[in-house]
Design an enzyme around this catalytic site. Structure first.
Site, short mmCIF file in Angstrom:
data_model
loop_
_atom_site.label_atom_id
_atom_site.label_comp_id
_atom_site.label_asym_id
_atom_site.label_seq_id
_atom_site.Cartn_x
_atom_site.Cartn_y
_atom_site.Cartn_z
N CYS A 50 8.23 0.41 -14.57
CA CYS A 50 7.09 -0.42 -15.00
C CYS A 50 5.78 0.34 -14.98
O CYS A 50 4.72 -0.27 -15.08
CB CYS A 50 6.98 -1.62 -14.06
SG CYS A 50 6.48 -1.10 -12.41
N SER A 325 -3.67 1.85 -0.48
CA SER A 325 -4.78 2.41 0.29
C SER A 325 -4.31 2.87 1.67
O SER A 325 -3.29 2.40 2.19
CB SER A 325 -5.87 1.36 0.44
OG SER A 325 -5.35 0.25 1.14
N GLY A 327 -5.95 2.21 4.40
CA GLY A 327 -6.13 1.08 5.31
C GLY A 327 -4.99 0.09 5.20
O GLY A 327 -4.48 -0.41 6.20
N ASP A 341 4.41 6.35 7.66
CA ASP A 341 4.20 7.78 7.92
C ASP A 341 2.76 8.01 8.31
O ASP A 341 2.45 8.84 9.17
CB ASP A 341 4.47 8.59 6.64
CG ASP A 341 5.93 8.77 6.39
OD1 ASP A 341 6.50 9.70 6.93
OD2 ASP A 341 6.52 7.95 5.67
N ARG A 404 9.52 14.83 8.66
CA ARG A 404 10.17 13.56 8.31
C ARG A 404 11.57 13.87 7.81
O ARG A 404 11.79 14.87 7.11
CB ARG A 404 9.34 12.75 7.30
CG ARG A 404 9.51 13.09 5.84
CD ARG A 404 8.41 12.49 4.98
NE ARG A 404 8.34 11.04 4.94
CZ ARG A 404 8.99 10.29 4.06
NH1 ARG A 404 9.80 10.85 3.17
NH2 ARG A 404 8.85 8.98 4.07
N GLU A 1237 33.35 9.17 -18.35
CA GLU A 1237 33.66 8.97 -16.94
C GLU A 1237 34.20 10.20 -16.21
O GLU A 1237 33.83 10.45 -15.06
CB GLU A 1237 34.68 7.83 -16.80
CG GLU A 1237 34.10 6.50 -17.20
CD GLU A 1237 35.16 5.42 -17.32
OE1 GLU A 1237 35.23 4.57 -16.44
OE2 GLU A 1237 35.92 5.46 -18.31
C1 LIG Z 1 7.84 1.78 -3.01
C2 LIG Z 1 6.96 2.07 -1.83
C3 LIG Z 1 7.30 3.10 -0.99
C4 LIG Z 1 6.54 3.37 0.15
N1 LIG Z 1 6.89 4.41 0.96
C5 LIG Z 1 6.13 4.68 2.06
C6 LIG Z 1 6.47 5.73 2.93
O1 LIG Z 1 7.44 6.46 2.72
N2 LIG Z 1 5.69 5.94 4.02
C7 LIG Z 1 4.59 5.17 4.28
O2 LIG Z 1 3.90 5.40 5.24
N3 LIG Z 1 4.26 4.17 3.46
C8 LIG Z 1 5.01 3.89 2.37
N4 LIG Z 1 4.66 2.85 1.56
C9 LIG Z 1 3.57 1.97 1.95
C10 LIG Z 1 2.30 2.21 1.18
O3 LIG Z 1 1.66 3.33 1.66
C11 LIG Z 1 1.49 0.95 1.34
O4 LIG Z 1 2.12 -0.04 0.57
C12 LIG Z 1 0.08 1.07 0.87
O5 LIG Z 1 -0.60 2.10 1.47
C13 LIG Z 1 -0.64 -0.25 1.18
O6 LIG Z 1 -1.92 -0.22 0.64
P1 LIG Z 1 -2.44 -1.36 -0.29
O7 LIG Z 1 -3.82 -1.01 -0.59
O8 LIG Z 1 -1.57 -1.57 -1.46
O9 LIG Z 1 -2.34 -2.57 0.70
P2 LIG Z 1 -2.23 -4.11 0.35
O10 LIG Z 1 -0.89 -4.43 -0.10
O11 LIG Z 1 -3.34 -4.52 -0.52
O12 LIG Z 1 -2.48 -4.69 1.79
C14 LIG Z 1 -1.53 -4.61 2.81
C15 LIG Z 1 -1.84 -5.66 3.87
O13 LIG Z 1 -2.99 -5.26 4.58
C16 LIG Z 1 -4.06 -6.16 4.41
N5 LIG Z 1 -5.20 -5.28 4.23
C17 LIG Z 1 -5.36 -4.33 3.29
N6 LIG Z 1 -6.45 -3.63 3.53
C18 LIG Z 1 -7.01 -4.13 4.64
C19 LIG Z 1 -8.15 -3.81 5.38
N7 LIG Z 1 -8.95 -2.81 5.04
N8 LIG Z 1 -8.41 -4.54 6.48
C20 LIG Z 1 -7.63 -5.55 6.87
N9 LIG Z 1 -6.54 -5.90 6.20
C21 LIG Z 1 -6.22 -5.19 5.09
C22 LIG Z 1 -3.70 -7.02 3.24
O14 LIG Z 1 -4.21 -8.30 3.35
C23 LIG Z 1 -2.17 -7.01 3.31
O15 LIG Z 1 -1.76 -7.96 4.24
C24 LIG Z 1 5.41 2.58 0.42
C25 LIG Z 1 5.06 1.53 -0.43
C26 LIG Z 1 5.83 1.27 -1.54
C27 LIG Z 1 5.47 0.13 -2.44
S1 FES Z 2 9.90 -2.31 -11.66
FE1 FES Z 2 10.50 -0.76 -10.30
S2 FES Z 2 8.60 0.09 -9.74
FE2 FES Z 2 8.04 -1.66 -10.83
#
Ligand SMILES: Cc1cc2nc3c(=O)[nH]c(=O)nc-3n(C[C@H](O)[C@H](O)[C@H](O)COP(=O)(O)OP(=O)(O)OC[C@H]3O[C@@H](n4cnc5c(N)ncnc54)[C@H](O)[C@@H]3O)c2cc1C
Ligand code: FES
Ligand code: FES
Length: 1244
Positions: A50, A325, A327, A341, A404, A1237
């Site tokens: 996607c 992010s 955070g 991590d 890791r 196959e």
């Molecule tokens: C497919 C996939 C693989 C991943 N693999 C790894 C990995 O190998 N190792 C690893 O460490 N991580 C991994 N992650 C995690 C990834 O790093 C986090 O999903 C990402 O950093 C979260 O950030 P975001 O901004 O999207 O958070 P969001 O999804 O926006 O927020 C996460 C949560 O925190 C809250 N929040 C966000 N920011 C704040 C803030 N500043 N203060 C208070 N609350 C807050 C939100 O309300 C929510 O509840 C993976 C994620 C995905 C989707």
């Molecule tokens: S559908 Fe697999 S990463 Fe979005």
């Protein structure tokens, strides 16, 4: 207040009040915009199907920032004033394809095509990133590292990426094997406009607190908002803070939770800055991980930062790091125990966190305190910034490393255990240290204080380190129930040893380099070679013609079932499945206090099967199977009902909320193992004609043996298909009680009969249409039937179109995969290694229903007979259990058969202390023994190419020399070991009846219909070539270019009856044979016109005359294999060399060399793709894919988070494939052989 953005240059404006803030960008693109090129495959950030390019304009800096994101996790409201570019926006069939599309197509890098739009955008973005510098081969390899492809085996995709690299040697790319033309040109200056001008003028913020979505610009504004929300909270107002929203990929329930307010925190100035201070660096909490990486790399004075950045590059995939992010990651770790991590490495680095708490005000805490503290209160506590201190200016030497271990070396997989160590050292003495471990099945990352204290002030000796390791064993203990528990705990000492070993003052100097430990090395670069014969005897058959529709697939315009625009009034279904293996179903309701979406219309169950119909979901040669469970469930994952709602999201949410009431009292316990099934005589019958035949007299063979191994045991598990397009169907009721079903299936004919039987209508009132399938691998044979039938029942009941696109988790739980089995064998052999007899008892878990399991025994034996066992006997039991009914997955039974054979060979070799290769060679068939084991299928002596291939590959792969090198390597390395082995395969295939129709239209273009379905295996391409060849025999002017005028169209069961099924590797050949018959008829009809014309005549002229004279220009035929031996054998040999790191368990396939006999290949590019793709799928089965169930049979590895198929970084680093042209075989389809196959077996 409105939301304004652009997609592929087109402006969209939506009233903010009209948008549900939980809508994802993908949902908008696929269901509300005309741009369907974005594909949904996992919906959790784990596959890259996607991926889109998001472009943002910075009015201050006046620059555009472009980066990829996963549209399935990105919220639509987050893209205000952004521009989105999908693969279709890069180029398309109307305005011209982009070079990326042309190259992916030219490199034969698209098979089913479902991953290709995502690959295209990822590559495009990588090229943009490097536009200021030069795009290198290294970057090319990483460009698509987080994107999954289940078909190609990645090699051609990587080659296509590398073709853009400045430092590539074009001659080394696979493309050259086929195409001596130049590459489709790439003009990096001619940029696709990712950010339209009009958007720049509309940059306003939507910071009003009036809407469900708000986007404050400062902490102050946020505080006001939250305080307001806090007051309102007394009346139950719920608020969600949103940064990248990527956490919903892991915490999927979050998506279904209702929030009254969404607060987007990404525009808050103070939280998006990165500041270098005197003591370190302060990073705003909403800074994306990608930006953190870039910033840390810039601060070169602090070496530790480079290591932190390198580790962060292994977090998720680039398209997640670009939006997720720092955070958000830490909050997930803190609040929800996410195996982060980030938390581990920052803990070792001594980071601290600045928090703004509505209750406590501003506070600064160490990361350790942060992690150990009570969970942050939802939106009361806000992480503002993260500070990482500098260490370099302290007086002592600083050691810092991160570690890791994960299923994939380069990321896109959570770690089994991660660690980061910091030590201040003076004169080899540890002054102090910080040792952090995480993700091993603990609440959050921890510091091992005991070990830290123990080591501080000490010189590192063997004993000190050994004691530290003992202490560590007591601290790093995974919680009960953690998967791979022992493995995870074993990693911690290894990492600690690795970190400190350079400081060891050894008391016992070791002569064998005991302490010599290489630092972890980056994977070697991918490299490959392809040797393919090109036969022009049957031109254009034999040419490496580019896959039909590959560019359309790359741009995302190719239409799959879920891309068909929803008809008016369309409804959507989601399955409710059983979570009990054997229980009485007392009723279905929704969970108490749950908010069931408004749009839910019906819950369809067996009671809704119309009068006159039967509760049949599957009708095949071996019988029928029920669609819905009736009074009892027979296995976990059984379909109980279909919830129907106004959107797919609502249907899925409702299905998640469904509560099935079960009763198990007074019921027999379920049968959950093959042993139990045998004990209770719960077995399926195997028809005698399908039971394989024994060879020779095993008692005699055993008595002739010098040695015997008695009752040795092997167990083999399952494998999930992981097609990128999950199961899907669309049923549309039509006039006079008829129905049209669009089904993504390999078996339209049988879907047709299943639907008719279930609805109780004559078959002439059913029509099944299948254009293309986004990967099948057997999973869309029988398992697609109930999906289509359930939609048909719902559509019939509600008299509205009903479609379903099964979500990944449900698909994994309901569809299942390969047959697991238990094998017990006794083998007798001479001291030379010559095997004299093999006896097997094989218990196959067929699951609760029969499906096609009856085919498995003969397939196992077909592949196992690749060696001359002297005499061979077996006893098969097809066990009927209360487990999910197994499906036939690519090389079903055959792959197990070949593995069993190799396991026996290895066992014999080790018991004689001989090389396994010697045992293999000595037991390879002669033609005579081959004829004894395979009877007629063995063919003529000259067709038996295996033994010469064995030798040929031995020479071309330098096998003998490499065996010695491996031996030397193992002698001189304690911590890394290598192995090399050469494996032969024999794979019998059968031809079966398949229809075709060829019609010539008045302008000379040709339409072809075949029974076979295009699944990505290149069937349409071969069929086109065959039609081009067979009509070309007319030899009129213009027939050379005929192939460009041919279009293969969708399969329609009312047009092409007796379509049979697509599987068993021979459908392409069969469809080609049918087309050839049709063309022969047309040629016969057209020849007299040519003769009459007396001179050369052009194709178009000929067709005009034929139309004028009413010559029938449509011919159909049914190819039946009576004309040829129905079975023939395929041969291949592979040499693979593998390295294992004994500290981490990481396994790298260093090199694989394959030699495969494709006969006279119908299309060597297509066959090469099948060989490479099948081999990599086999690697997945043997090395990566863990199919783990709970004690009741419910799949636990039910997502991309836990089920790991191969990625770019797990394929052989050096991948060499040679296709053997084994010459003329009169009775085969233009002397060709199958390739779909058999090569999968080479991974054994
Ligand atoms: C497919 C996939 C693989 C991943 N693999 C790894 C990995 O190998 N190792 C690893 O460490 N991580 C991994 N992650 C995690 C990834 O790093 C986090 O999903 C990402 O950093 C979260 O950030 P975001 O901004 O999207 O958070 P969001 O999804 O926006 O927020 C996460 C949560 O925190 C809250 N929040 C966000 N920011 C704040 C803030 N500043 N203060 C208070 N609350 C807050 C939100 O309300 C929510 O509840 C993976 C994620 C995905 C989707
Ligand atoms: S559908 Fe697999 S990463 Fe979005
Ligand atoms: S071509 Fe990549 S998934 Fe099919």
């Amino acid at each position: 207040m409105s939301l304004v953005f652009a997609i592929n240059g087109q402006r969209f404006e939506l009233a903010l009040s009209s948008v549900d803030p939980s809508t994802t960008l993908l949902e908008f693109l696929r269901y509300q915009s005309p741009f369907k090129s974005v594909k949904l495959s996992c919906g959790e950030g784990g596959c890259g199907a996607c991926v889109v390019l998001l472009s943002r304009y910075d009015p201050v800096l006046q620059n555009v920032e472009d980066f990829t994101v996963s549209s399935c996790l990105t919220l639509l409201c987050s893209i205000n004033h952004c521009s989105i570019t999908t693969s279709e926006g890069l180029g398309n069939s109307r305005e011209g394809f982009h070079t990326i599309h042309n190259r992916l197509s030219g490199f034969h890098a698209s098979q089913c095509g479902f991953c290709t739009p995502g690959m295209s955008v990822s590559l495009f973005s990588a090229l943009l990133d490097s536009s200021s510098s030069e795009f290198t081969v290294l970057e090319a390899e990483k460009a698509v590292s987080g994107n999954l492809c289940r078909c190609t085996g990645y090699r051609p995709i990587v080659d296509a990426c590398k073709s853009f690299a400045a430092d590539v040697d074009i001659e080394d790319l696979g493309f050259n094997s086929f195409c001596k033309n130049s590459l489709p040109p790439f003009d990096s200056e001619k940029r696709v406009c990712s950010f339209p001008e009009f958007l720049k003028d509309e940059m306003k913020s939507i910071d009003s607190g009036m809407h469900r979505w708000c986007s404050p610009g400062s902490v102050e504004e946020l505080q006001r908002l939250l305080q307001g929300a806090r007051k309102a909270n007394s009346v139950g107002l719920s608020v969600k803070l949103v940064a990248g929203n990527t956490s919903t990929g892991y915490y999927k329930d979050e998506r279904d939770r209702h929030y009254d307010k969404y607060v987007d925190i990404t525009r808050i100035r103070e939280m998006k800055e990165i500041r270098e201070t005197q003591n370190g660096v302060e990073i705003g909490a909403v800074v994306t991980i990608s930006k953190v990486i870039a910033a840390l790399k810039e601060i070169r004075v602090e070496k530790m930062f480079g290591k932190l950045a390198a580790h962060m590059e292994k977090i998720a995939a680039r398209f997640i790091r670009n939006f997720g992010s720092i955070g958000g990651n830490l909050v997930m770790a803190q609040r929800k125990q996410f195996p982060s991590d980030m938390a581990t490495i920052l803990l070792a680095a001594g980071a601290s966190v600045n928090i703004m708490s509505l209750s406590r005000g501003l506070e600064k805490v160490t990361l350790e305190q942060f992690l150990q503290g009570p969970p942050l209160e939802d939106y009361y506590d806000l992480v503002l910034t993260i500070e990482i201190p500098f260490w370099h200016h302290r007086s002592s030497e600083l050691l810092f490393e991160t570690y890791r271990a994960a299923p994939r070396p380069n990321g896109s997989a959570l770690a089994y255990l991660n660690a980061a160590f910091l030590a201040q050292v003076k004169d080899r003495m540890v002054i102090n240290c910080r040792l952090a471990f995480g993700a091993y099945g603990t609440k959050h990352a921890i510091r091992c204080k005991e070990v830290e204290e123990f080591l501080s002030g000490k010189l590192i000796t063997d004993n000190v380190l050994s004691e530290a390791i003992t202490l560590l064993g007591k601290s790093v203990v995974p919680q009960e129930g953690t998967s791979n528990l022992a493995y995870r705990s074993s990693l911690a000492p290894g990492f600690l040893f690795n970190f400190f070993h350079s400081l060891i003052i050894t008391e016992k100097p070791s002569s064998n380099g005991y302490y010599h430990l290489d630092q972890p090395k980056p994977l070697p670069m991918l490299s490959s070679s392809q040797h393919v014969p090109i036969n022009d005897e049957y031109f254009p058959v034999g040419e490496p013609v580019t896959k039909s529709g590959a560019s359309l697939q790359a741009s995302g315009e190719a239409v799959y079932v879920d891309d068909i625009p929803a008809p008016a009034n369309c409804l959507y279904g989601a399955f409710i499945y059983s979570t009990k293996p054997y229980a009485k179903v007392k009723g279905i309701s929704f969970k108490e206090n749950s908010v069931v979406p408004d749009g839910v219309l019906a819950v369809i169950s067996y009671k809704d099967v119309p009068k006159g119909g039967q509760n049949i979901g599957l009708k095949f040669s071996f019988g029928t199977e029920p669609l819905f469970a009736e009074d009892f469930t027979l296995h976990v994952g059984q379909c109980i009902a279909l919830v129907v709602a106004d959107t797919q999201r609502h249907a899925d949410t409702a299905a998640n909320l469904a509560l099935v009431e079960y009763e198990t009292e007074d019921l027999e316990p379920p049968i959950l193992s093959v042993e139990d099934a045998v004990k209770k005589s719960s077995l399926f019958e195997i028809y005698p004609f399908l039971y394989p035949q024994q060879v020779g007299d095993t008692s005699k063979g055993m008595s002739e043996a010098d040695h015997r191994i008695i009752s040795s045991e092997i167990r083999l598990g399952s494998q999930y298909f992981f097609y990128m397009e999950t199961q899907t169907a669309l049923a549309v009721p039509d006039e006079d009680s008829s129905i049209v079903v669009y089904s993504s299936c390999q078996t339209p004919q049988y879907v047709h009969s299943s639907v008719a039987a279930c609805l109780g209508i004559p078959e002439n009132k059913v029509r099944i249409i299948t254009r293309r399938v986004g990967g099948g691998f057997g999973g869309k044979a029988v398992k697609a039937m109930p999906v289509a039938t359930a939609c048909a029942v719902a559509a019939n009941k509600l008299q509205r179109p009903v479609r379903t696109y099964v979500n990944r988790k449900t698909d994994m739980i309901m569809t299942g995969g390969r047959h697991p089995m238990k094998i017990t064998y006794s083998v007798g052999f001479k001291s030379t290694g010559k095997i004299t007899a093999l006896e097997l008892e094989i218990l196959i878990d067929a699951g609760a229903t029969l499906g096609l399991s009856m085919l498995i025994p003969s397939n196992i034996i077909g592949a196992l007979k690749k060696y001359n066992w002297g005499a061979l006997s077996f006893d098969f039991k097809l066990c009927k259990t209360n487990l999910l009914s197994k499906a036939i997955m690519r090389a079903p039974g055959d792959v197990q058969g070949t593995y069993i054979a190799e396991a026996i060979i290895e066992n014999v070799a080790s018991s004689l202390s001989l090389e396994a290769d010697t045992i293999r060679k000595i037991n390879l068939h002669t033609y005579d023994s081959l004829a004894l084991f395979y009877k007629d299928g063995a063919g003529e002596p000259h067709e038996y190419t295996l033994s010469s291939m064995w030798d040929k590959l031995g020479v071309s792969s330098n096998f003998e020399e490499r065996v010695s090198i491996v031996r030397e390597f193992n002698e001189s390395n304690i911590w890394r070991k290598r192995g090399i082995s050469r494996v032969p395969i024999i794979y019998p295939v059968s031809m079966f009846a398949t229809p075709g129709r060829v019609s010539v239209l008045s302008d000379g273009t040709v339409v072809v219909e075949v029974g076979g379905i295009e699944l990505g295996q290149g069937l349409w391409t071969k069929v086109k070539q065959m039609a081009g060849y067979a009509l070309g025999l007319l030899q009129c002017d213009g027939t050379e270019e005929l192939v460009d005028k041919i279009r293969v169209v969708q399969s329609d069961t009312l047009s092409m009856v007796q379509g049979n099924f697509t599987g068993g590797s021979t459908t392409s050949e069969g469809s080609c044979a049918a087309v050839r018959l049709c063309c022969e008829t047309l040629v016969k009809r057209l020849k007299p016109l040519i003769e009459k014309s007396g001179g050369p005549i052009s194709w178009n002229n000929l067709i005009s005359q034929a139309y004028a004279q009413s010559v029938n220009l449509s011919a159909s035929d049914l190819y039946t294999p009576e004309e040829t031996p129905t079975q023939y054998l395929n041969y291949g040999v592979a040499v693979s060399e593998v390295e294992i790191d004994l500290v981490t368990g990481q396994t790298t396939v260093l090199q694989t060399d394959i030699l495969y006999d494709s006969g006279k290949s119908l299309n060597p590019a297509v066959d090469l793709g099948q060989i490479e793709g099948a081999f990599v799928q086999g690697l997945g089965f043997f090395m990566l894919e863990e199919y783990i169930k709970d004690s009741e049979g419910l799949l636990l590895t039910d997502s991309t988070w836990t089920y790991k198929i191969p990625t770019v970084d797990t394929i052989p680093r050096q991948f060499n494939v040679e296709i053997l042209n084994s010459g003329h075989h009169e009775k085969r389809v233009l002397s060709s052989k199958a390739s779909g196959e058999p090569p999968l077996l080479l991974a054994a």
